[in-house]
Design a protein around this motif. Structure first.
Motif, PDB file in Angstrom:
ATOM      1  N   GLY A  14       0.791  -1.229   0.000  1.00  0.00           N
ATOM      2  CA  GLY A  14       0.000   0.000   0.000  1.00  0.00           C
ATOM      3  C   GLY A  14       0.822   1.278   0.000  1.00  0.00           C
ATOM      4  O   GLY A  14       0.278   2.363   0.178  1.00  0.00           O
ATOM      5  N   GLY A  15       2.147   1.157  -0.145  1.00  0.00           N
ATOM      6  CA  GLY A  15       2.993   2.344  -0.226  1.00  0.00           C
ATOM      7  C   GLY A  15       3.623   2.791   1.077  1.00  0.00           C
ATOM      8  O   GLY A  15       4.161   3.896   1.158  1.00  0.00           O
ATOM      9  N   GLU A  22      10.311   8.764   2.208  1.00  0.00           N
ATOM     10  CA  GLU A  22      10.094  10.206   2.082  1.00  0.00           C
ATOM     11  C   GLU A  22      10.247  10.898   3.435  1.00  0.00           C
ATOM     12  O   GLU A  22      10.878  11.959   3.539  1.00  0.00           O
ATOM     13  CB  GLU A  22       8.710  10.498   1.490  1.00  0.00           C
ATOM     14  CG  GLU A  22       8.309  11.956   1.458  1.00  0.00           C
ATOM     15  CD  GLU A  22       9.096  12.812   0.476  1.00  0.00           C
ATOM     16  OE1 GLU A  22       9.062  14.055   0.619  1.00  0.00           O
ATOM     17  OE2 GLU A  22       9.745  12.259  -0.437  1.00  0.00           O
ATOM     18  N   LEU A  23       9.689  10.312   4.481  1.00  0.00           N
ATOM     19  CA  LEU A  23       9.813  10.897   5.817  1.00  0.00           C
ATOM     20  C   LEU A  23      11.275  10.906   6.267  1.00  0.00           C
ATOM     21  O   LEU A  23      11.740  11.865   6.884  1.00  0.00           O
ATOM     22  CB  LEU A  23       8.925  10.153   6.812  1.00  0.00           C
ATOM     23  CG  LEU A  23       7.420  10.350   6.597  1.00  0.00           C
ATOM     24  CD1 LEU A  23       6.618   9.324   7.386  1.00  0.00           C
ATOM     25  CD2 LEU A  23       7.002  11.771   6.969  1.00  0.00           C
ATOM     26  N   SER A  24      12.003   9.861   5.933  1.00  0.00           N
ATOM     27  CA  SER A  24      13.434   9.810   6.244  1.00  0.00           C
ATOM     28  C   SER A  24      14.188  10.903   5.494  1.00  0.00           C
ATOM     29  O   SER A  24      15.052  11.579   6.064  1.00  0.00           O
ATOM     30  CB  SER A  24      13.991   8.431   5.887  1.00  0.00           C
ATOM     31  OG  SER A  24      15.384   8.389   6.107  1.00  0.00           O
ATOM     32  N   ALA A  25      13.856  11.090   4.215  1.00  0.00           N
ATOM     33  CA  ALA A  25      14.509  12.127   3.411  1.00  0.00           C
ATOM     34  C   ALA A  25      14.248  13.520   3.987  1.00  0.00           C
ATOM     35  O   ALA A  25      15.052  14.438   3.781  1.00  0.00           O
ATOM     36  CB  ALA A  25      14.029  12.054   1.966  1.00  0.00           C
ATOM     37  N   ARG A  26      13.170  13.661   4.732  1.00  0.00           N
ATOM     38  CA  ARG A  26      12.844  14.941   5.362  1.00  0.00           C
ATOM     39  C   ARG A  26      13.481  15.075   6.748  1.00  0.00           C
ATOM     40  O   ARG A  26      13.199  16.024   7.473  1.00  0.00           O
ATOM     41  CB  ARG A  26      11.329  15.091   5.480  1.00  0.00           C
ATOM     42  CG  ARG A  26      10.634  15.222   4.141  1.00  0.00           C
ATOM     43  CD  ARG A  26       9.152  15.404   4.309  1.00  0.00           C
ATOM     44  NE  ARG A  26       8.458  15.436   3.024  1.00  0.00           N
ATOM     45  CZ  ARG A  26       7.252  15.926   2.858  1.00  0.00           C
ATOM     46  NH1 ARG A  26       6.584  16.453   3.897  1.00  0.00           N
ATOM     47  NH2 ARG A  26       6.687  15.904   1.672  1.00  0.00           N
ATOM     48  N   GLY A  27      14.314  14.115   7.118  1.00  0.00           N
ATOM     49  CA  GLY A  27      15.054  14.220   8.366  1.00  0.00           C
ATOM     50  C   GLY A  27      14.474  13.483   9.553  1.00  0.00           C
ATOM     51  O   GLY A  27      15.003  13.582  10.658  1.00  0.00           O
ATOM     52  N   HIS A  28      13.402  12.740   9.360  1.00  0.00           N
ATOM     53  CA  HIS A  28      12.802  11.989  10.460  1.00  0.00           C
ATOM     54  C   HIS A  28      13.454  10.612  10.586  1.00  0.00           C
ATOM     55  O   HIS A  28      13.917  10.033   9.606  1.00  0.00           O
ATOM     56  CB  HIS A  28      11.292  11.841  10.249  1.00  0.00           C
ATOM     57  CG  HIS A  28      10.567  13.144  10.259  1.00  0.00           C
ATOM     58  ND1 HIS A  28      10.285  13.827  11.421  1.00  0.00           N
ATOM     59  CD2 HIS A  28      10.096  13.915   9.251  1.00  0.00           C
ATOM     60  CE1 HIS A  28       9.663  14.947  11.126  1.00  0.00           C
ATOM     61  NE2 HIS A  28       9.537  15.026   9.814  1.00  0.00           N
ATOM     62  N   LEU A 159      -4.510   6.674   5.280  1.00  0.00           N
ATOM     63  CA  LEU A 159      -3.646   7.430   4.374  1.00  0.00           C
ATOM     64  C   LEU A 159      -4.381   7.652   3.055  1.00  0.00           C
ATOM     65  O   LEU A 159      -4.998   6.731   2.527  1.00  0.00           O
ATOM     66  CB  LEU A 159      -2.356   6.660   4.107  1.00  0.00           C
ATOM     67  CG  LEU A 159      -1.373   6.566   5.263  1.00  0.00           C
ATOM     68  CD1 LEU A 159      -0.257   5.578   4.929  1.00  0.00           C
ATOM     69  CD2 LEU A 159      -0.795   7.937   5.579  1.00  0.00           C
ATOM     70  N   PRO A 160      -4.286   8.846   2.503  1.00  0.00           N
ATOM     71  CA  PRO A 160      -4.909   9.083   1.203  1.00  0.00           C
ATOM     72  C   PRO A 160      -4.110   8.393   0.099  1.00  0.00           C
ATOM     73  O   PRO A 160      -2.904   8.185   0.218  1.00  0.00           O
ATOM     74  CB  PRO A 160      -4.847  10.609   1.058  1.00  0.00           C
ATOM     75  CG  PRO A 160      -3.668  11.017   1.893  1.00  0.00           C
ATOM     76  CD  PRO A 160      -3.615  10.034   3.037  1.00  0.00           C
ATOM     77  N   ALA A 165       4.861  12.541  -1.606  1.00  0.00           N
ATOM     78  CA  ALA A 165       5.123  13.804  -0.906  1.00  0.00           C
ATOM     79  C   ALA A 165       3.850  14.325  -0.233  1.00  0.00           C
ATOM     80  O   ALA A 165       3.894  14.826   0.895  1.00  0.00           O
ATOM     81  CB  ALA A 165       5.687  14.844  -1.866  1.00  0.00           C
ATOM     82  N   GLN A 166       2.718  14.188  -0.911  1.00  0.00           N
ATOM     83  CA  GLN A 166       1.446  14.621  -0.318  1.00  0.00           C
ATOM     84  C   GLN A 166       1.077  13.743   0.874  1.00  0.00           C
ATOM     85  O   GLN A 166       0.538  14.240   1.865  1.00  0.00           O
ATOM     86  CB  GLN A 166       0.340  14.588  -1.371  1.00  0.00           C
ATOM     87  CG  GLN A 166       0.507  15.644  -2.445  1.00  0.00           C
ATOM     88  CD  GLN A 166      -0.489  15.457  -3.574  1.00  0.00           C
ATOM     89  OE1 GLN A 166      -0.746  14.338  -4.022  1.00  0.00           O
ATOM     90  NE2 GLN A 166      -1.040  16.562  -4.050  1.00  0.00           N
ATOM     91  N   ARG A 167       1.347  12.455   0.774  1.00  0.00           N
ATOM     92  CA  ARG A 167       1.083  11.563   1.905  1.00  0.00           C
ATOM     93  C   ARG A 167       1.929  11.974   3.115  1.00  0.00           C
ATOM     94  O   ARG A 167       1.440  11.990   4.242  1.00  0.00           O
ATOM     95  CB  ARG A 167       1.418  10.113   1.543  1.00  0.00           C
ATOM     96  CG  ARG A 167       0.288   9.341   0.937  1.00  0.00           C
ATOM     97  CD  ARG A 167       0.674   7.891   0.733  1.00  0.00           C
ATOM     98  NE  ARG A 167      -0.528   7.074   0.734  1.00  0.00           N
ATOM     99  CZ  ARG A 167      -0.536   5.761   0.708  1.00  0.00           C
ATOM    100  NH1 ARG A 167       0.597   5.083   0.675  1.00  0.00           N
ATOM    101  NH2 ARG A 167      -1.671   5.100   0.717  1.00  0.00           N
ATOM    102  N   ALA A 168       3.195  12.281   2.889  1.00  0.00           N
ATOM    103  CA  ALA A 168       4.070  12.700   3.986  1.00  0.00           C
ATOM    104  C   ALA A 168       3.564  13.996   4.611  1.00  0.00           C
ATOM    105  O   ALA A 168       3.525  14.130   5.845  1.00  0.00           O
ATOM    106  CB  ALA A 168       5.505  12.853   3.491  1.00  0.00           C
TER     107      ALA A 168
END
Length: 190
Positions: A14-15, A22-28, A159-160, A165-168
């Protein structure tokens, strides 16, 4: 102190892993799914704790790994996102064996009260070397988890089906939103 340990669970394929990247790439901080790590270790060592060989042994290893992951992650500041976790493994073992003692384990070792559920998404579902089950089995897993998380007192947020990126953005905004009251949780489940 707030509980910043956030589970992202739901339907296989389901992604979830893409969202966590993506969340990791944003520093999380993110914690990889226990199941994939176990499969890799078991295949490398010639072990049999594989979901298609010995599902109960696989799930017991996943519970142990999820508990260790929680302990390690609790040391981090800010949000820590889990690709599945203790509830996933414990609820699967309970469904397989009928062992209801696992509820107490999940109530003792809590994640953030809000968790995110990836819905079945047939357009992106694929099998691979580690995911051998078909889409119907993935949907059955999703249905089991949709019962397990609310029964343990989690607020389940779907989750939509949108771009990663929109999901994050959705996840992060949802975590910053006020917590729903029990009445509004019941209404949103209708």
């Amino acid at each position: 102190m707030k509980n910043g340990l956030v589970v992202i669970s739901g339907c296989s394929g389901g992604g979830k892993s893409t969202l966590l990247a993506e969340l990791s790439a944003r520093g999380h901080t993110v914690v990889e799914e226990p199941g994939r790590r176990i499969i890799s270790e078991e295949l490398a060592s010639g072990g049999s704790a594989l979901p298609w060989v010995d599902l109960a042994a696989f799930l017991r290893r996943a519970i142990d790994m999820a508990l260790a992951d929680r302990t390690t992650a609790a040391r981090h500041e800010g949000w820590v996102f889990f690709d599945r976790g203790l509830v996933d493994a414990a609820s699967a073992l309970e469904a397989l064996t009928g062992d209801s003692a696992l509820r107490a384990l999940c109530m003792t070792h809590r994640y953030h009260s809000r968790m995110f559920m990836a819905p079945p998404w047939p357009e992106i579902y694929v099998t691979d070397a580690d995911r051998k089950h078909d889409f119907d089995a993935a949907v059955a897993e999703y249905d089991r988890l949709m019962a397990a998380f609310p029964a343990l007192g989690y607020e389940v947020i779907a989750l939509p089906k949108t771009a990663t990126a929109q999901r994050a953005d959705f996840v992060l905004a949802s975590l910053d939103a006020p917590v729903a009251t029990p009445v509004s949780r019941r209404r949103s489940a209708l």
